[in-house]
Design an enzyme around this catalytic site. Sequence first.
Site, PDB file in Angstrom:
ATOM      1  N   ARG A  13      59.656  14.711  10.360  1.00  0.00           N
ATOM      2  CA  ARG A  13      58.113  14.470  10.422  1.00  0.00           C
ATOM      3  C   ARG A  13      57.074  14.988  10.230  1.00  0.00           C
ATOM      4  O   ARG A  13      56.999  15.044   8.789  1.00  0.00           O
ATOM      5  CB  ARG A  13      57.784  14.963  11.842  1.00  0.00           C
ATOM      6  CG  ARG A  13      55.931  14.487  12.430  1.00  0.00           C
ATOM      7  CD  ARG A  13      55.266  15.505  12.200  1.00  0.00           C
ATOM      8  NE  ARG A  13      55.355  16.730  12.682  1.00  0.00           N
ATOM      9  CZ  ARG A  13      54.709  18.103  12.244  1.00  0.00           C
ATOM     10  NH1 ARG A  13      54.262  17.981  11.202  1.00  0.00           N
ATOM     11  NH2 ARG A  13      55.154  19.351  12.699  1.00  0.00           N
ATOM     12  N   CYS A 239      53.630  22.256   1.170  1.00  0.00           N
ATOM     13  CA  CYS A 239      52.421  22.928   2.641  1.00  0.00           C
ATOM     14  C   CYS A 239      51.127  21.830   1.154  1.00  0.00           C
ATOM     15  O   CYS A 239      51.163  22.370   0.121  1.00  0.00           O
ATOM     16  CB  CYS A 239      52.361  23.935   2.569  1.00  0.00           C
ATOM     17  SG  CYS A 239      50.823  24.685   3.265  1.00  0.00           S
TER      18      CYS A 239
HETATM   19 ZN    ZN Z   1      54.729  23.083  10.383  1.00  0.00          ZN
END
Ligand code: ZN
Length: 303
Positions: A13, A239
């Site tokens: 995920r 990120c």
């Molecule tokens: Zn995370």
Amino acid sequence: MSRFISIIEVGPRDGLQNEQQVLDVQDRLEFIGRLDACGVQRMEVVSFVNPKRVPQMAGAEEIMAALSPAKLKGRIGLVLNDKGWDRAVAAGCDEANIVVCASQGFGIRNQGSTPSEQMATLAQIMAQKAVLGGPSVTMTLSVAFGCPFDGEVSQDQVVALTGEAARLGVDEIAIADTIGAADPWMVRRRIEAVRKVIGDTPLRLHFHDTRNTGLANAYAGVEAGIDRLDASCGGIGGCPFAPNATGNIGTEDLVNMLHRGGYDTGLDLQGLITTAGWICDKLGKTAPSSLARAGAFALTPAP
Ligand code: ZN
């Protein structure tokens, strides 16, 4: 007897969600199967987001339908709103990981709502669950150590939101360093502060290695008594708000550190290293984790 540390695998995920390369359902199922074979008990396998927004996570229902509950017991789905909750219930997830953002800026940009609106959604979900039933609920507080838009996130804010989640009766609370802003001392202080307001609710930690503090933060958590930690095989991911950042702490790096320290994780280190190589081949990249590069510590055979 060694202390058991439960590692929640988030590679399928959080890892894949932040990779450029989009894998199809078949490859993601193979990744999940390989991790299952390594002994993973709890795994974030799907995210109930809009596939138009996050194409990496398309096909959540298909993946859930293909996973046998008899085999993998802790099939976790990420939930961002009430729609996501309904999908997680319908898909038969064992656990829902419901995200609340610790900061206004991240909340609006990531989920289109404020932390208090997200808390209200969580309350509504818990009320619905009390009547109709549903999977066990973890509340993950994202950007709990720093926000890319609002800057520092105060400890008071983290304490207030985790305390509220505990009062709502969630089964577990996770505090997440979404962008890799935490340091080990901050981790310890926040754990101690949060514990004062969440009673017996188990606390879990989620670190990104964006600035190379991930394992140090995990160590600080273990030293503070935490026995639930997230990690992603290969250290995959990134990120969205920090270009060139690495992903979550690598599962094999964390397992290596814990096993060397005498802790038990129930996970097969060599299998994880092999799986890290496999998934990174699929993604067309070199595995960011250190163990994928250096291998497990062992005597070098004589030439
Ligand atoms: Zn995370």
